[in-house]
Structure formats: C-alpha cells, structure tokens
Design a protein around this motif. Structure first.
Motif, PDB file in Angstrom:
ATOM      1  N   ILE A  97       0.756  -1.366  -0.059  1.00  0.00           N
ATOM      2  CA  ILE A  97       0.136  -0.043  -0.155  1.00  0.00           C
ATOM      3  C   ILE A  97       0.889   1.254   0.208  1.00  0.00           C
ATOM      4  O   ILE A  97       1.919   1.104   0.917  1.00  0.00           O
ATOM      5  CB  ILE A  97      -0.848  -0.108   1.306  1.00  0.00           C
ATOM      6  CG1 ILE A  97      -1.683  -1.175   1.257  1.00  0.00           C
ATOM      7  CG2 ILE A  97      -1.661   1.270   1.091  1.00  0.00           C
ATOM      8  CD1 ILE A  97      -2.774  -1.386   2.619  1.00  0.00           C
ATOM      9  N   LEU A  98       0.714   2.152  -0.823  1.00  0.00           N
ATOM     10  CA  LEU A  98       1.259   3.447  -1.122  1.00  0.00           C
ATOM     11  C   LEU A  98       0.847   4.750  -0.800  1.00  0.00           C
ATOM     12  O   LEU A  98      -0.430   4.647  -0.778  1.00  0.00           O
ATOM     13  CB  LEU A  98       1.985   3.563  -2.463  1.00  0.00           C
ATOM     14  CG  LEU A  98       2.876   2.497  -3.017  1.00  0.00           C
ATOM     15  CD1 LEU A  98       3.515   2.904  -4.386  1.00  0.00           C
ATOM     16  CD2 LEU A  98       4.186   2.034  -2.208  1.00  0.00           C
ATOM     17  N   ARG A  99       1.573   5.494  -0.194  1.00  0.00           N
ATOM     18  CA  ARG A  99       0.989   6.847   0.148  1.00  0.00           C
ATOM     19  C   ARG A  99       2.042   7.765   0.072  1.00  0.00           C
ATOM     20  O   ARG A  99       3.280   7.415   0.428  1.00  0.00           O
ATOM     21  CB  ARG A  99       0.306   6.969   1.737  1.00  0.00           C
ATOM     22  CG  ARG A  99      -1.030   6.451   1.821  1.00  0.00           C
ATOM     23  CD  ARG A  99      -2.224   6.824   1.094  1.00  0.00           C
ATOM     24  NE  ARG A  99      -3.529   6.261   1.417  1.00  0.00           N
ATOM     25  CZ  ARG A  99      -4.123   5.085   0.750  1.00  0.00           C
ATOM     26  NH1 ARG A  99      -3.176   4.710  -0.316  1.00  0.00           N
ATOM     27  NH2 ARG A  99      -5.297   4.684   0.968  1.00  0.00           N
ATOM     28  N   GLY A 100       1.827   9.016  -0.255  1.00  0.00           N
ATOM     29  CA  GLY A 100       2.640   9.980  -0.554  1.00  0.00           C
ATOM     30  C   GLY A 100       2.379  11.253  -1.020  1.00  0.00           C
ATOM     31  O   GLY A 100       1.090  11.554  -1.418  1.00  0.00           O
ATOM     32  N   GLY A 101       3.199  12.699  -0.794  1.00  0.00           N
ATOM     33  CA  GLY A 101       2.594  13.684  -1.135  1.00  0.00           C
ATOM     34  C   GLY A 101       3.383  14.776  -0.393  1.00  0.00           C
ATOM     35  O   GLY A 101       4.497  14.686   0.189  1.00  0.00           O
ATOM     36  N   LYS A 102       3.087  16.209  -0.479  1.00  0.00           N
ATOM     37  CA  LYS A 102       3.566  17.088   0.139  1.00  0.00           C
ATOM     38  C   LYS A 102       3.231  17.095   1.600  1.00  0.00           C
ATOM     39  O   LYS A 102       2.169  16.758   2.269  1.00  0.00           O
ATOM     40  CB  LYS A 102       3.158  18.389  -0.414  1.00  0.00           C
ATOM     41  CG  LYS A 102       3.811  18.630  -1.786  1.00  0.00           C
ATOM     42  CD  LYS A 102       3.376  20.033  -2.213  1.00  0.00           C
ATOM     43  CE  LYS A 102       3.982  20.679  -3.407  1.00  0.00           C
ATOM     44  NZ  LYS A 102       3.618  21.868  -4.086  1.00  0.00           N
ATOM     45  N   ALA A 103       4.214  17.627   2.646  1.00  0.00           N
ATOM     46  CA  ALA A 103       3.765  17.993   4.146  1.00  0.00           C
ATOM     47  C   ALA A 103       3.920  19.350   4.178  1.00  0.00           C
ATOM     48  O   ALA A 103       4.271  20.015   3.511  1.00  0.00           O
ATOM     49  CB  ALA A 103       4.861  16.928   4.774  1.00  0.00           C
ATOM     50  N   ASN A 104       3.075  19.625   5.287  1.00  0.00           N
ATOM     51  CA  ASN A 104       3.028  20.956   5.763  1.00  0.00           C
ATOM     52  C   ASN A 104       3.196  21.136   7.238  1.00  0.00           C
ATOM     53  O   ASN A 104       2.853  20.094   8.101  1.00  0.00           O
ATOM     54  CB  ASN A 104       2.127  22.097   5.180  1.00  0.00           C
ATOM     55  CG  ASN A 104       0.598  21.183   5.312  1.00  0.00           C
ATOM     56  OD1 ASN A 104       0.188  20.876   6.338  1.00  0.00           O
ATOM     57  ND2 ASN A 104      -0.041  20.796   4.106  1.00  0.00           N
TER      58      ASN A 104
END
Length: 545
Positions: free
Chosen positions: A343-350
């Motif tokens: 299972i993948l998840r990802g992206g920008k953080a803030n």
C-alpha cells in the motif's frame, strides 16, 4: 516480495549467532579470508573533454544529469592503479566502471555499509594492471557510453594494449554495453563482467516516477536521467535496440539475493521488489541475454562490488579466452509477474498535521511501514484502529547512488496488525514531502500484467490486474499514468470485479517511458476492506527500421 521477517526474530538470531561465534574463536579465525596487501593509491592519468551527441532515444534525456548536492562533477577523468610487483603482461588490463551516483574512487574507498572496497587491492595483489573511470554519476547510458568509449581510447593507448576487460558495478554495466554496442568501443573490449547490473531495469526506478512517489523524488533531486532510463520499460527498449550489436564482446554477469542491513535503503528495496534481489536489482534483471551467468550469491547491492566477496567468482573470467556466452534469456519481458502486497501513500507535507487513511484486512500476519522523508524534521507516525501511535524515527539519509538518495528513512514493524482503518499522520516543514511503503505479509496479493512493455506511440495496449491469496467479495481498480513531466491520465477505471480487472489503454503520442500505478480496493468475504498498489512501466517509441 521478500517475506517480512519479524524484528524480534532478527534480533534474537543475531544474538544467538554472536554468542555461538564467541564460543568458537578458533573456527572463526580460520574462516576469515586473508586480507590482500594494501596497494598504493591510483593516480590521475587523464581526462576526456567530450561534446555529447546523445543517443538513439527520445530527445531531452541525454544531458549529464543532475549532480548530487555537494559532489564535484568529475566525469571524464580516469585513474591508473599502481603497477603490481608481480604484474603479469599476459593478463588483460582491467578497467573498472562505477554505477549510478558513484565515482572511480568507489573501487578503493569506503562502501555504504561494508567498510573499504578491496576490489582494487585484490586486482593489484593478483598481478593485474588497472584503470578506473569517472562517468556522469546521474547520466544516461548514452551520455556515459559515448564518454566511456573515448576514455577507452586513452586507456588502451596508455597501456599499449588493443583490448581491455571491463568490470562494472550496477548501471556501469549498462553504460559499458552502450559504449560497446552503440559507440564503437567493441573493438577495444575483450570482455565485460557486470556485478549487480540492472540489464532489465529496476522496479525502484519505476517507483520514483509513480504518482505516489513523484513529489518526494522531485524534491530530493532523484528524478534524474539515470533513474529515468533505469525504469523497466526503458530498459526493455534499450535491450530491443542493443542486443546482438556487439557479438565479438563476451559478457558475464553476477547477481545477489541478500537484503542490506536492517531498515536501511537496501532492506527497503528487498521489501519493495518482488522475488529475489540485492536490495536494488532483481536477480532476473541482473542476467543479460547472451551472457554467461557466473553466480547468484548471498550479496547485497553494496557488497557485490567488493573483491573479498566476488573475486573468486569473477577471476576465472578475467583471463578466459573466446566467447563463453549462454542464452541468458529470462522468463518474460520485464521480469516474471509477481504478487504485490503493498500500500502506497505520499505527497507534500506542511506544518498542519495531515492523516492518510488506509485499510488493513484480517489475515495480515505482519506489516512493515517504511517512510521516506525529504527533511529530517518531518514527523510521522502510524495510528492503529484503536488509536495506538507507532512513531517513525528518521535515523539517517539514504546513501548517494541509490534511487532515493538524500531522503531520510524510517520504519515501523507491527506483528499481527489490527484489522481496520490505519492512518499515516504527518507534518513537516513547508516544501517537504514523504512516501510510505506499507508491506503486508498475508492477506490479498495483487498481480499486474502489462504484457509487452514496448509500445508504438498512439497504439492501444491492455493492462490487467488480478487478486490472489484471499476470498475477495468485491473489488474496484483505477489506474494513473505518469510520464517524465508528471501525470498524463488519472482515475482510469478498469473493468471487471471480484479480483480480476482489465482496461484498454491508449498509449500517448509523445515517445518516452510511462509509469502505471494501479490501486485496487474492495472487500473480502468476511466484510473487511482491503487495498493494494502495484507499479510498473512501459516504453513508447517508434519501431526501429
């Protein structure tokens, strides 16, 4: 995918092994190989200044590549090793070629995890004259193949020989293949021995260009030329226009099937890649058509270039005469279709806390959650269905030369994870990014089938995915297509249900490599929801005349 080994079991085995070894010091001492005498360091011998003219692939991919931060670009330099006192003029000159992100010094300086590389010392003590080349660390095989061909002109002239034997690590083997087959170097090469070379690409490069990993790979500067051409789709294209063009050059290959140290980038690679691999390159990819495969040994991708590990394996090939090739064919284009339990998840953080939810079904025996972050101050934790938090600790960055070099890696292992909704909770500095790879042992397994990985721009191709390992009551599948510059199509539905899905995909008109990310969701017969992600790539180029 490599079976997830419970951390407590690993630590127990390490403790027992250490205790057993401590009880038998005499046998331990006898088992250690004798270290070769340390030779004088190689010296700079010359430099090639080359106006690059690209290669037979799509425009825009043949530059020198991105140079990792803090590293001086020394492409074109080459070094000569000290002449051994027992130098044997009947033995060939050995030319050592580094891999992605590497340099000539990688053959005599520190490795990532295993101390000093003693390959140069082994060559020196066995009477070989040696040379070491610096190629573009993040260049394509076209950039580096052209450069290597010119470097071989200088090397052969320096030693007064007509041909040399190349020993290449990782992508360096592909660069040598390009030099020989496309840039006229075949006349100066007797043999090429490749160590952990991705002759058919690596799934880790596919991952870097997937929809989930793109933010992180872009921020850490790893959407490079080298990563792009190491995608499995691109390497199928390379094989189609390369194999058979240098019949006078003998090739021999060596592969590894060992994970790196626990919870390192090489360990993550073993978790991500299906089947046996060295943490970066699958065993099937390290075997080149037409080559003699020497051995698949218990080595990871870092140590497979060390003399103390592989010298006895490759030494007979260095002085062999004639071609010793074998068919070297693999089971299927792009490697064998293998189940995916990811299972993948990802992206920008803030700065504001964000939660990515995903299900874990009943029947999963263990789960390892690897998290890659672009910044060490990014905070991440896995929240179980009952609210229990499992913090992720980022210990060290991924070493230079690996696909996600520069990212910070952390991991959490959970045995018998509770079924239900899990959440990845993240927050971090503005402009940071993350990628989670959840590897599950047990439960549903997804198998992606792209068929032939080579397409003609504008043609149609079929993508299918099937589910195994559990009683699936209902399922849905969607596809995202990503090119070099970002998403091309998103949310493409695949027809079918209950574990079998299929879609007809229109290949983009623009030549290049396209990454396919398929997400499958659904419910099992007992009602528990599940999700799986599978990633691969294909190439779209006009057919060669």
């Amino acid at each position: 995918m490599r079976r997830i080994i419970p951390l407590l079991l690993v630590l127990s085995l390490l403790f027992l092994s250490a205790a057993a070894l401590g009880a038998r010091p005499s046998r331990l001492a006898a088992a250690q190989p004798v270290a070769p005498a340390e030779p004088p360091p190689p010296v700079h011998a010359g430099r090639v200044e080359l106006a690059l003219d690209g290669g037979p692939a799509e425009p825009g991919t043949h530059g020198a590549g991105d140079v990792p931060a803090g590293r001086a670009l020394a492409a074109g330099d080459w070094y000569v090793g000290a002449t051994p006192p027992n130098a044997d003029p009947t033995k060939p000159v050995l030319v050592f070629v580094h891999g992605k992100g590497g340099s000539a010094a990688g053959w005599w300086s520190d490795t990532m995890y295993h101390g000093v590389n003693d390959m140069y010392a082994y060559a020196y003590n066995n009477g070989y004259r040696t040379a070491f080349v610096d190629l573009h660390p993040e260049g394509t095989m076209w950039t580096n193949g052209q450069l290597l061909s010119s470097l071989l002109d200088q090397v052969t002239a320096h030693f007064g020989v007509s041909k040399v034997v190349i020993v290449a690590h990782s992508k360096g083997g592909v660069d040598a293949n390009a030099a020989s087959a496309h840039y006229g170097a075949a006349a100066r090469i007797r043999r090429v021995v490749t160590l952990g070379t991705p002759h058919w690409g690596t799934p880790l490069a596919d991952l870097a260009y997937s929809s989930w990993a793109s933010w992180l790979a872009e921020i850490i500067g790893q959407r490079t030329d080298a990563t792009y051409v190491m995608q499995t789709g691109y390497m199928d294209y390379f094989r189609s226009i390369t194999d058979g063009l240098d019949p006078g050059v003998a090739y021999a290959t060596v592969s590894g099937y060992k994970c790196g140290p626990l919870f390192t980038a090489l360990w993550l690679g073993c978790v991500y890649i299906s089947g046996e691999d060295d943490g970066v390159v699958p065993v099937w990819s390290a075997q080149k058509p037409g080559a003699s495969h020497l051995s698949t040994g218990y080595w990871d991708h870092d140590e497979i270039r060390m003399g103390s590990r592989v010298w006895s394996t490759i030494a007979p090939q260095l002085t062999a005469s004639g071609l010793t090739a074998s068919p070297g064919a693999r089971a299927a284009a792009g490697g064998p279709a293998a189940p995916g339990n990811l299972i993948l998840r990802g992206g920008k953080a803030n700065a504001e806390e964000h939660a990515d939810a995903f299900p874990v079904e009943r029947g999963v025996r263990a789960a390892t959650f690897h998290v890659l972050a672009s910044h060490p101050d990014l905070k991440a934790a896995l929240a179980a269905p009952d609210g229990t938090l499992h913090p992720v600790k980022f210990v060290a960055p991924v070493p230079e030369g690996e696909v996600f070099a520069g990212a910070w890696l952390g991991a959490v292992e959970v045995e018998d994870p509770a079924a239900g909704e899990w959440r990845l909770v993240t927050s971090g500095p503005a402009g940071s990014a993350y990628l989670m790879i959840a590897a599950l042992e047990g439960g549903v397994a997804a198998v992606l089938d792209l068929g032939d990985r080579l397409s003609v721009p504008g043609a149609a191709r079929t993508v299918s995915v099937s589910l195994q390992g559990a009683d699936v009551a209902e399922s849905r599948a969607s596809l995202t297509l990503t090119g070099r510059d970002g998403p091309v199509a998103d949310g493409i539905g695949l027809s079918g249900g209950r574990g079998a899905h299929r879609a007809a995909l229109s290949v983009p008109q623009q030549p290049g490599v396209y990454t396919v990310t398929v997400t499958v969701t659904g419910k099992l017969g007992d009602g528990w929801p599940f999700e799986r992600t599978v990633v691969s790539s294909f190439a779209a180029f006009p057919r060669a005349d």
